[in-house]
Write an enzyme that holds these catalytic residues in place. Structure first.
Site, PDB file in Angstrom:
ATOM      1  CB  SER A   1      31.144  52.349  69.365  1.00 34.48           C
ATOM      2  OG  SER A   1      30.328  52.940  70.351  1.00 34.48           O
TER       3      SER A   1
ATOM      4  CE  LYS B   1      22.872  59.559  60.922  1.00 35.88           C
ATOM      5  NZ  LYS B   1      23.520  58.878  62.049  1.00 35.88           N
TER       6      LYS B   1
ATOM      7  CD  GLU C   1      31.979  56.179  69.389  1.00 37.61           C
ATOM      8  OE1 GLU C   1      30.888  55.731  68.997  1.00 37.61           O
ATOM      9  OE2 GLU C   1      32.685  56.924  68.703  1.00 37.61           O
TER      10      GLU C   1
ATOM     11  CD  GLU D   1      31.638  51.135  73.202  1.00 40.82           C
ATOM     12  OE1 GLU D   1      31.162  52.192  72.735  1.00 40.82           O
ATOM     13  OE2 GLU D   1      31.362  50.009  72.764  1.00 40.82           O
TER      14      GLU D   1
ATOM     15  CD  GLU E   1      21.039  55.183  62.685  1.00 40.86           C
ATOM     16  OE1 GLU E   1      20.852  56.321  62.216  1.00 40.86           O
ATOM     17  OE2 GLU E   1      21.963  54.909  63.466  1.00 40.86           O
TER      18      GLU E   1
ATOM     19  CB  CYS F   1      28.427  58.406  64.045  1.00 45.20           C
ATOM     20  SG  CYS F   1      29.258  58.651  65.586  1.00 45.20           S
TER      21      CYS F   1
ATOM     22  CB  CYS G   1      27.974  63.969  57.918  1.00 41.82           C
ATOM     23  SG  CYS G   1      28.225  62.595  59.044  1.00 41.82           S
TER      24      CYS G   1
ATOM     25  CD  GLU H   1      18.302  46.951  65.604  1.00 36.25           C
ATOM     26  OE1 GLU H   1      17.184  46.524  65.229  1.00 36.25           O
ATOM     27  OE2 GLU H   1      19.302  46.990  64.869  1.00 36.25           O
TER      28      GLU H   1
END
Lengths: 581, 159
Positions: free
Chosen positions: A320, A359, A280, A283, A362, A300, A506, A367
């Site tokens: 990102s 999560k 990142e 990036e 996710e 994230c 988190c 993908e």
């Protein structure tokens, strides 16, 4: 200050204080059920009623402000009887299968029944009982309206704090039920799976979709190579499930406990966080250098990602392309590590222990698969891990400390602070600064305090190696919405933004150990768990992602450099606009 | 929205959007908008509620919560002739439930529903203030009182 008298004791309290708060300072615990400070203060459940001299009826202590000369009785016979009747009425329409409820022993309704000495529910024979179907179609969250007490805390956190608003009260009177529009499942709504509703639920009406049995099955299967990873924030909450104080740092005990579950490897997601920073950070530098899309926004937090896909599809190119750390971890396991160790990725079972319910959703994204197999096979929350440890009979609090397995066991402090709002930003700055200067900044120059703290939106301009970088950090989706609305309106611009779906990041995730209102209303979990986070960072020998020895090795042996073709294939992803309903 | 559904009727949609536009910044105007929308469409299906939710920047769950809170709002289409039977105390003790059952039997629909041809819809309501005529019902603005189940076929035949 005003003078009041509570249960015969004279005291002075600041004007504007509620009776509930005043009583608390006099060591009187007035029972509450719908109350959750800062989130739900509506005086609806009537559990906190008190007698006020001169007042016509009993009053709700949680919303009644003190005034000069107020005389309050918090435990008179009238008060106790009223509370008990109210509680019995609630219990008469409650699915009382406490023995098999995941919230047993951590249920505010159960505690109330015990504290108020309810030994008989007088209305259970004559009273009506409502039945509603369980909604378990979501990958992350299960709703059981029959365990709902209609406190509305979940509605408030979803609508007011997160500005997601997918649950509300439907119908009226006895038929009132908390649900989704048109009786849809959460899975059919723009729910982002953040799980804040679960974290504020006093009962078992909202829980995560448990994957405990899948994980046990994999552990018991001799053909499976089970790899556990734990997110940074898990270690700063798990102790709470075993009687340790909020803000404890039982990292070594957690590792020991997981090893004793019978897993093949226990690695640290923090190393994958370090990897995220490499990708990142690169990036960001590339986008700045090459005139790419700015601001770059962190990716994230899967709750935030889904929120963006639903509500800000025009910002998808700002996200990102980095997978979130635990997904990067899974990808590295099933590619590089599998090859290195000679393990068939088909036999690998990667378990992510996360402070997060989003999560789970996710991990199901098709993908997120670097090998044709899902990068991550199961996601369990901090709560589910605690449950597994209890089921295995492991005395957590007395365990010896052990270290994570290597080679992914030597994560940096930068990886640790991912768990608190501003942490990803700070971790990125530590690495970006060193890349730009070509030097290694000394320890006293790596703490970026401007991006720390629990304010919902933090803005800073940081000079990194002579370049002014404009930053913003938002936690809580309501704050994210505010920030992005400002950018949309052209009222603000930044280079780099960190967004976390949960308020405080988190550490306060929807998968963390649940603290009841009578603790959460007075102790800021975000502050205490973040404090532990930054202490852990300070105690680590390596504090920058690019200094993590495994990361160096991984690039040297496999990826070449951050952003390489292979890195893109394994570690990056894409997003899609999603319809609301 | 599907192509042939009522809600896609452009004229109606334009009318609804005009009402939303003039009300959206006024706090507490959701109920007003829902009333107007029901006048336009006759009921409040998901497509209409979505337009209102998006237009007024209110979560759909909240809009739906308000719609289901008030008996006045309907999620189902209403008939050309809206039969509304009073189930208030006086009407009820005088046998309104039997009259209601007869309507259900004759129209083959449940309370809240509409006949397939769209001609009749059947609702139960609270006291309409004509207890002297109990049991009483209305069909659109026509009032019928002192009813017995045997009156039902005759009433339906009038429409």
């Amino acid at each position: 200050m005003v003078n009041i008298k509570i249960d015969g004791v004279s005291m002075q309290v600041p004007e504007g204080t509620t009776i509930l708060e005043a009583a608390r300072s006099a060591n009187i615990k007035i029972p509450t059920l719908c109350y959750l400070k800062g989130i739900n203060e509506i005086g609806a459940c009537r559990m906190c009623v008190v007698e006020i001299k001169g007042a016509r009826a009993l009053q709700a202590a949680c919303v009644y402000p003190v005034a000069e000369g107020l005389e309050i009785l918090t435990n008179s016979e009238k008060v106790r009887k009223a509370r008990k009747v109210t509680l019995e009425l609630i219990l008469s329409n409650h699915d009382r299968q406490c023995l098999t409820c995941s919230r047993s022993e951590n249920c505010e309704l159960q505690s109330l029944a015990k504290d108020l000495n309810v030994t008989n529910i007088r209305f259970q024979e004559i009273g009506e009982k409502a039945y509603h179907p369980i909604d378990n179609a979501s990958a992350s969250i299960v709703r059981n309206p029959d365990k709902c007490v209609l406190c509305r805390r979940c509605i408030s956190v979803c609508k007011n704090i997160q500005t997601v608003g997918v649950i509300d009260t439907m119908e009226r009177g006895f038929k009132t039920v908390v649900g989704c529009a048109f009786e849809k499942s959460l899975a059919e709504t723009p729910c982002v799976n953040c799980g804040q509703c679960i974290a504020v639920c006093p009962t078992g009406a909202l829980t995560e979709k448990s994957e405990i049995e899948d994980v046990w099955k994999a552990i018991a299967d001799p053909d499976k190579y089970v790899i556990f990873q734990t997110a940074p924030a898990v270690r700063f909450s798990i102790g709470e499930a075993f009687g340790m104080p909020i803000g404890s740092r039982p990292t070594g005990k957690m590792v020991t406990a997981i090893r004793r579950l019978g897993v093949d490897k226990i690695f640290d997601t923090n190393t994958a966080a370090d990897l995220t920073i490499m990708e990142e950070g690169t990036e960001l530098l590339n986008r700045i250098k090459n005139g790419g899309k700015l601001p770059l926004i962190t990716s994230c937090s899967p709750g935030w990602i889904k929120f963006c896909e639903h509500n800000f599809p025009d910002f998808l190119d700002n996200l990102s392309s980095c997978k979130s750390p635990h997904e990067m971890f899974g990808a590295v396991m099933k590619t590089y590590y599998a090859k290195q160790e000679g393990i068939d990725p088909a036999k690998m079972f990667v378990v992510s222990v996360m402070p997060c319910t989003a999560k789970k959703f996710e991990a199901d994204r098709p993908e997120l698969s670097a090998t044709g197999y899902p990068d991550v096979d199961a996601v369990i929350t901090t709560r589910e891990l605690a449950q597994m440890i209890k089921e295995a009979g492991i005395e957590f609090a007395n365990l010896e400390d052990t270290d994570f397995d290597n080679p992914l066991g030597n994560a940096s402090g930068a990886g640790v602070i991912f768990g608190a709002t501003g942490g990803v930003m700070e971790a990125a700055l530590r690495t970006v600064a060193d890349i730009l200067t070509g030097e290694s900044a000394p320890v006293d120059k790596i703490e970026y305090t401007a991006v720390r703290g629990i304010e919902g939106i933090k803005e800073a301009t940081v000079n990194v190696a002579g370049m002014d970088v404009k930053l913003a950090v938002a936690s809580g989706l309501g704050n994210a919405r505010k920030l992005l609305d400002k950018i949309r309106a052209g009222e603000a611009d930044y280079h780099f933004i960190e967004i976390m779906a949960c308020p405080g990041g988190c550490v306060n995730g929807g998968g963390q150990i649940i603290q009841p209102s009578n603790i959460r209303s007075w102790v800021d979990l975000r502050v205490e768990r973040a404090k532990a986070t930054y202490e852990e960072d300070r105690d680590l020998p390596i504090r920058k992602s690019h200094d993590n020895p495994f990361i160096k090795k991984l690039y040297a042996e496999y990826y070449g450099e951050p952003g390489s073709h292979q890195a893109h294939h394994d570690l990056h992803t894409h997003y899609q606009a999603r319809n609301n309903y | 929205m599907g192509n042939n559904c009522e809600c896609c009727n452009d004229e109606k949609l334009a009318k609804l959007q005009a009402i939303i536009a003039e009300s959206k910044d006024q706090q507490g105007s959701l109920i007003h908008v829902l009333h107007e929308a029901q006048l336009i469409y006759g009921y409040l299906p998901i497509e209409v509620q979505k337009v209102i939710a998006e237009g007024m920047n209110i979560p759909l769950a909240e809009v739906y919560g308000v719609v289901t809170f008030y008996a006045q709002f309907s999620l189902k289409p209403k008939g050309e002739y809206k039969i509304s039977i009073c189930l208030g105390t006086a009407c009820y003790v005088k046998g309104a439930d039997l009259v209601l059952d007869k309507f259900k039997e004759q129209l083959k629909i449940e309370v809240g529903d509409c006949t397939e041809d769209g001609k009749f819809s059947l609702d139960a309501c609270r006291c309409i203030g004509a207890c002297g005529l109990a049991p009483v019902l209305t069909v659109n603005s026509d009032v019928y009182g002192r009813l017995v189940p045997e009156d039902v076929p005759g009433i339906l035949a009038k429409y």
